[in-house]
Write a protein that holds these residues in place. Structure first.
Motif, PDB file in Angstrom:
ATOM      1  N   CYS A   1      26.483  44.602  41.326  1.00  0.00           N
ATOM      2  CA  CYS A   1      27.200  44.531  41.069  1.00  0.00           C
ATOM      3  C   CYS A   1      28.590  46.116  41.542  1.00  0.00           C
ATOM      4  O   CYS A   1      29.401  46.324  42.261  1.00  0.00           O
ATOM      5  N   GLN A   2      28.069  47.010  41.610  1.00  0.00           N
ATOM      6  CA  GLN A   2      28.342  49.057  41.876  1.00  0.00           C
ATOM      7  C   GLN A   2      28.912  48.012  43.938  1.00  0.00           C
ATOM      8  O   GLN A   2      29.396  48.188  44.308  1.00  0.00           O
TER       9      GLN A   2
ATOM     10  N   ARG B   1      30.806  46.138  44.947  1.00  0.00           N
ATOM     11  CA  ARG B   1      32.294  46.797  44.516  1.00  0.00           C
ATOM     12  C   ARG B   1      32.624  47.054  46.066  1.00  0.00           C
ATOM     13  O   ARG B   1      33.567  47.377  46.384  1.00  0.00           O
TER      14      ARG B   1
ATOM     15  N   LEU C   1      33.015  40.338  37.814  1.00  0.00           N
ATOM     16  CA  LEU C   1      33.432  41.099  39.004  1.00  0.00           C
ATOM     17  C   LEU C   1      33.729  40.080  40.722  1.00  0.00           C
ATOM     18  O   LEU C   1      35.013  40.843  40.670  1.00  0.00           O
TER      19      LEU C   1
ATOM     20  N   ASP D   1      37.211  41.217  38.440  1.00  0.00           N
ATOM     21  CA  ASP D   1      37.718  42.396  39.462  1.00  0.00           C
ATOM     22  C   ASP D   1      38.514  42.651  40.977  1.00  0.00           C
ATOM     23  O   ASP D   1      39.242  43.133  41.514  1.00  0.00           O
TER      24      ASP D   1
END
Lengths: 452, 237
Positions: free
Chosen positions: B40-41, B44, B69, B72
């Motif tokens: 996910c990091q 993003r 995710l 976001d």
């Protein structure tokens, strides 16, 4: 609950019959005993009458025949005859202290009561007053006087008392029956709840204390067993789901690369064909995994039914059209016949799952008749509800598969691994419908009319 | 973006082999701009830097899940999202689509299917004007040309107008050209959900439609009846 009411009404009827029988027995007993009593009383009367007859007078002397003396010896202890002045005109075994003239007051007293505790019987004869005495303390003697009104009242009271008693007895029987019914009703409710797999906690008191305790214990055992079974089923379903999930990633790689190779122009025609086969077989494995997951979830009731109103006619038309649109061979035909009543019908169910079930039935016919066949699907309304029929003119379903699906195959190791029909059966069953193998070419599905 | 294949695509999956294979599939099919992220990091970060025009998302990721995710990403952009997951439960599928995902594909998948669905999303999102080409509103059935926009049939005899219901029927059949369209789907398209008892009326409308688009309405060659199921508009040459 009907059974319990039956038991209690039978109990009340039996109790009432027992009461009537007791009453009848009492009446019979009183009649017999009364008859006996009157007969014995009649004897006493007849002895005194016989002695009276055996008495005679000759030359101013009173005489008694031999028969009279025999009778006196047998039944009396003494006897005397008083003349009109109260003097003793004749006697037999008269105790000395009683041998004296009697005043009218004394005569009136012993005629009502006793003479020196001797129960005496008096008879008026031509010779005077015959007094016959029996053994002391052998006869109860009492003169009863009462007004006619009281006697009439007593006679009338007999049936009233009798019926009041009967009514009270019946009321008591009914009351105890009711108490019994209430105690049993709790037990019956408990047993019904147990049969519906609901946990129970019955009050352990009163006459059904022991039974209630045993039922509570049984409920605890069943709950524990069910929890264990559920845990095992959950674990099994989770395991199948986990394994199938883990297979998906490597299978994705196989399918993806096989798909790439199939399109690779640098490879030969044969190599691309083989890659295509790999892709097709991987797709087959994917479908098997999906079927395995679905059958496992249906088996252990973990597949949620997304129930909504749907038209069965539209569902079948959509499904068969979709099969035609996806392409079936020229040798196969699917005919659909829907009765007018079914056309108007709306049912409730998971239409996606039901469509899958019908698709499995039709797909099964197509798959097992590669040379072609005609599949006929019909839907009609019966008094019990909707009835679907899926039939084909092909080779038919082998007997071993039917026996396996209907639980008639004893040796499960020989059971064929058939997924499509099993899933169809499970889906119909989850809807409360019944799938029946009428013969090897015909399957009937009976839907519940209440869901329509 | 001038062409479908120029779309910037971000692939998010925790399995490096899957990412590699997806890149390979898309590259082979002509897609030019592909980036990958395995958590996910990274996803993003890539999203901010790369500004993708389509995201292919896995659900189970090492530091979070694809649903969160997607929420976001959607907070700052309307980027189309296609879920590609091994989770095949209806609940996951419904959750993903319910959150606004454009499609949901379960693993394993056919590469061709993935590419087709992905392309369809891109066309729908970025090339919707191109889809409605004037050509697509013209339907040629032998000697008859149907202008769907104006609702008229042009033939040697001149122009014949179609009624609203005939046009609705024809559009539905045209959308599924070559396939059987059931009575129910056609009735639904014309009368809505409560279409019961319209079977006979439907037959009347079909007959009138045939009179306008067929040379011999008694022996139709374009609009065929499929007994017990519905109707089919035959594909042209």
């Amino acid at each position: 609950m009907k059974n319990l009411s039956k038991i209690i009404s039978r109990y009340l009827l039996s109790a009432f019959l027992v009461l009537l029988f007791t009453l009848f027995l009492n009446i019979v007993l009183y009649i017999v005993l009364g008859f006996q009593f009157f007969r014995s009383a009649d004897h006493t009367f007849s002895y005194s009458a016989m002695i009276e007859q055996e008495l005679s007078a000759a030359d101013g002397q009173i005489l008694l025949s031999e028969t009279g003396y025999d009778c006196l010896n047998s039944h009396y202890v003494w006897a005397m005859v008083l003349d009109d002045s109260g003097n003793i005109a004749w006697n037999w075994n008269l105790p000395a202290h009683l041998s004296h003239p009697y005043t009218p007051r004394q005569i009136a007293a012993f005629s009502k009561w006793y003479l020196d505790d001797y129960p005496v019987t008096e008879r008026i004869t031509d010779q005077g007053l015959l007094v016959l005495a029996q053994e002391k303390y052998t006869v109860w003697k009492k003169n009863i006087y009462n007004s006619v009104g009281v006697v009439t009242f007593l006679i009338h009271m007999v049936p009233v008392t009798l019926f009041t008693n009967l009514f009270l007895l019946f009321l008591m029987v009914f009351f105890f029956g009711l108490r019994f019914y209430r105690s049993l009703k709790i037990l019956a409710d408990g047993i019904r709840n147990l049969s519906e797999q609901k946990p129970i906690r019955l009050p352990e008191k009163g006459m059904t204390e022991l039974l209630a305790r045993q039922l509570n214990h049984t409920s605890d055992l069943l709950i524990r067993q069910r929890e264990q079974l559920n845990r095992r089923d959950d674990a099994r379903t989770a395991w199948i789901s986990g394994v199938s999930h883990d297979i998906r990633t490597p299978l994705s790689l196989i399918m993806g690369y096989a798909g790439n190779l199939k399109e690779d122009p640098s490879l030969s025609e044969e190599q691309r064909h083989l890659a295509g086969l790999m892709e097709a077989q991987s797709l087959q494995i994917k479908h098997l995994i999906e079927d395995l997951n679905l059958t496992s979830r249906l088996e252990y009731h973990m597949q949620p039914l997304r129930s909504a109103p749907f038209k069965p006619s539209a569902l079948l038309r959509e499904l068969i059209s979709h099969m035609y649109n996806c392409g079936i061979s020229k040798d196969h035909a699917i005919d659909l016949y829907i009765e007018q009543e079914v056309e108007q019908m709306t049912m409730t169910g998971d239409s996606a799952l039901l469509s899958r079930a019908f698709s499995n039935l039709i797909g099964n016919s197509i798959r097992h008749n590669p040379d072609g066949c005609t599949i006929t699907v019909t839907a009609c309304l019966t008094p019990k509800g909707i009835c679907f029929q899926a039939a084909d003119d092909g080779t038919g379903i082998p007997d071993i598969i039917i026996r396996s699906l209907t639980g008639q195959l004893l040796d499960m190791e020989k059971a064929p691994h058939i997924m499509g029909l099993r899933i169809a059966m499970q889906i119909f069953s989850a809807h409360g419908w019944e799938m029946v193998f009428t013969d090897k070419n015909t399957i009937h599905i009976f839907g519940d009319s209440t869901s329509s | 973006m001038n062409h479908l294949y120029e779309a910037r695509i971000l692939l998010v999956d925790d399995h490096p082999d899957i990412l590699k294979m997806l890149s390979s599939i898309l590259t082979r099919r002509g897609f030019l701009s592909i980036r990958t992220a395995s958590d996910c990091q990274t996803a993003r970060k890539m999203f901010r830097l790369y500004e993708p025009e389509l995201v292919v998302l896995d659900i189970m990721l090492p530091d979070g899940d694809g649903f969160s995710l997607m929420r976001d990403l959607r907070a700052s952009s309307d980027v189309p999202v296609l879920f590609l997951s091994a989770k095949d439960q209806d609940n996951d599928r419904l959750l993903g689509l319910g959150l606004g995902a454009d499609d949901y594909i379960t693993k394993p998948f056919l590469p061709d299917e993935l590419v087709l669905r992905l392309s369809a999303i891109l066309k729908r999102t970025y090339f919707s004007k191109l889809i409605q080409e004037p050509e697509s509103t013209r339907l040629v059935l032998g000697k008859h040309t149907i202008l769907l926009e104006s609702g008229t049939v042009r033939s040697e005899n001149g122009e014949t107008p179609l009624t609203a219901k005939e046009l609705a029927l024809l559009k539905k059949l045209y959308e599924n050209r070559g396939n059987i369209v059931t009575f129910d789907a056609l009735s639904d398209a014309v009368w809505g959900e409560n279409y019961y008892r319209y079977e006979n009326t439907l037959m009347v409308h079909i007959r009138r439609l045939r009179e306008k688009i067929e040379d011999d309405p008694s022996h139709p060659v374009w609009l065929l009846t499929v007994r017990g199921l519905g109707y089919k508009l035959i594909k042209g040459d």
